[in-house]
Design a protein around this motif. Structure first.
Motif, mmCIF file in Angstrom:
data_model
loop_
_atom_site.group_PDB
_atom_site.id
_atom_site.type_symbol
_atom_site.label_atom_id
_atom_site.label_comp_id
_atom_site.label_asym_id
_atom_site.label_seq_id
_atom_site.Cartn_x
_atom_site.Cartn_y
_atom_site.Cartn_z
ATOM 1 N N PRO A 150 0.797 -1.231 0.000
ATOM 2 C CA PRO A 150 0.000 0.000 0.000
ATOM 3 C C PRO A 150 0.828 1.279 0.000
ATOM 4 O O PRO A 150 0.467 2.256 -0.660
ATOM 5 N N LYS B 12 -5.061 2.336 -8.146
ATOM 6 C CA LYS B 12 -5.898 1.263 -7.610
ATOM 7 C C LYS B 12 -5.035 0.084 -7.164
ATOM 8 O O LYS B 12 -4.180 -0.377 -7.909
ATOM 9 N N MET C 9 -3.944 -9.074 0.227
ATOM 10 C CA MET C 9 -4.654 -7.957 0.845
ATOM 11 C C MET C 9 -6.104 -8.354 1.120
ATOM 12 O O MET C 9 -6.778 -8.911 0.251
ATOM 13 N N GLU D 154 -8.251 -5.998 2.036
ATOM 14 C CA GLU D 154 -8.985 -4.807 1.611
ATOM 15 C C GLU D 154 -8.538 -4.404 0.212
ATOM 16 O O GLU D 154 -7.374 -4.591 -0.158
ATOM 17 N N VAL E 255 -7.555 -1.467 -1.633
ATOM 18 C CA VAL E 255 -7.079 -0.148 -1.217
ATOM 19 C C VAL E 255 -6.667 0.676 -2.437
ATOM 20 O O VAL E 255 -5.946 0.185 -3.310
ATOM 21 N N ASP E 256 -7.120 1.928 -2.500
ATOM 22 C CA ASP E 256 -6.745 2.859 -3.548
ATOM 23 C C ASP E 256 -6.230 4.144 -2.905
ATOM 24 O O ASP E 256 -6.645 4.497 -1.799
ATOM 25 N N VAL E 257 -5.353 4.847 -3.611
ATOM 26 C CA VAL E 257 -4.824 6.113 -3.114
ATOM 27 C C VAL E 257 -5.050 7.205 -4.149
ATOM 28 O O VAL E 257 -4.693 7.035 -5.329
ATOM 29 N N LEU F 12 -6.983 7.979 1.224
ATOM 30 C CA LEU F 12 -6.914 6.520 1.169
ATOM 31 C C LEU F 12 -8.334 5.987 1.157
ATOM 32 O O LEU F 12 -9.138 6.327 2.028
ATOM 33 N N SER G 167 -10.725 2.466 0.925
ATOM 34 C CA SER G 167 -10.654 1.010 1.052
ATOM 35 C C SER G 167 -12.050 0.422 1.135
ATOM 36 O O SER G 167 -13.004 1.085 1.549
ATOM 37 N N ARG H 108 -12.361 -6.743 0.178
ATOM 38 C CA ARG H 108 -11.996 -7.356 -1.097
ATOM 39 C C ARG H 108 -12.918 -8.536 -1.378
ATOM 40 O O ARG H 108 -13.056 -9.434 -0.539
ATOM 41 N N LYS I 159 -16.089 4.790 -5.584
ATOM 42 C CA LYS I 159 -15.522 3.636 -4.883
ATOM 43 C C LYS I 159 -16.648 2.827 -4.231
ATOM 44 O O LYS I 159 -16.645 1.582 -4.295
#
Length: 260
Positions: free
Chosen positions: A158, A179, A186, A188, A190-192, A201, A203, A206, A241
């Motif tokens: 991440p 992405k 993972m 979760e 997670v994207d930033v 951040l 999340s 998943r 998201k």
């Protein structure tokens, strides 16, 4: 006579997916679901289904330009996105056109490889995308392999997403949403997001099971739809998201095939 209901208008420039799971078909389906009128410019034709891309063929740049001119000649667009562009001539045509539409929010989904592994962007087209299209974008939304191609970085955890998002901004001058769905081990997704000043951040749990085609298309289309509705970029991404996470968790059964 009843008054017509007003809808914001968004545009997708992307390839046609004959299987209906990704590309323009997924984009228009997403626009409609989110209350936005969708217009489209077909950049390429594909013969594909959720399992494989059998063949693909680019549309001539002159025809891509005619489609763009036709859409902008009748509609006041509020946001636009690009997906698969495939060929260098198409990238250059689209970049030149949008360079003159600087006030229009443009979301670039740098589609390079299909979920089944087929190349969807020529090497020369990647260079044109980097040099000419991304500087006109409001947001670029790559997955991990795409972000690695665009930055030259290795992304394994991440924290690397943060580094890549900042590198993309520094290199191309546009906000970046990297992405993390491809990150291993993972729990979760997670994207930033980094816009040059602030970082977010995002999340979501998943989803288990095999990956479905079109997730990137739906995500970027949902962001575009929210921008068309007047949302600021961070809120547009947050809402998108939530939308894509729900879509992934609740796929549809189309005959024998599961699709988003």
């Amino acid at each position: 006579m009843s008054r017509a209901r007003s809808q914001p208008v968004a545009l997708t420039v992307a390839g046609s997916d004959s299987g209906g799971g990704a590309g323009i078909q997924a984009d228009l389906r997403t626009f409609t679901a989110l209350g936005v009128h969708g217009t489209s410019v077909v950049s390429a034709i594909t013969a594909q289904n959720p399992k494989e891309v059998v063949a693909l063929e680019p549309i001539k740049p002159a025809m891509v330009l005619k489609q763009l001119e036709a859409v902008f000649g009748a509609f006041t667009l509020k946001a636009a996105k690009t997906g698969m562009l495939l060929a260098v001539g198409t990238v250059e045509c689209v970049a030149e056109f949008f360079n003159e539409k600087k006030r229009l929010p443009l979301v670039v989904d740098p589609v390079m490889i299909s979920s089944s592994g087929s190349a969807l962007l020529q090497v020369s087209a990647l260079k044109a995308l980097q040099a000419k299209l991304l500087p006109s974008a409001r947001l670029v939304i790559p997955n991990v392999p795409e972000a690695e191609k665009l930055t030259g970085l290795t992304i394994r955890q991440p924290e690397d997403l943060r580094t890549a998002a900042r590198a993309l901004y520094e290199m191309y001058g546009c906000a970046a949403l990297v992405k993390g769905g491809h990150l291993p081990r993972m729990k979760e997704a997670v994207d930033v997001l980094f816009d040059g000043k602030e970082e977010w951040l995002l999340s979501a749990p998943r989803s288990r099971g095999s990956a479905l085609p079109g997730t990137g298309c739906v995500y970027s289309a949902a962001i575009t739809a929210q921008l068309a509705k007047g949302e600021r970029l961070p809120e547009a991404v947050r809402l998108a998201k939530e939308y894509i996470s729900n879509v992934i968790a609740n796929p549809r059964q189309a005959g024998r095939v599961r699709i988003l």
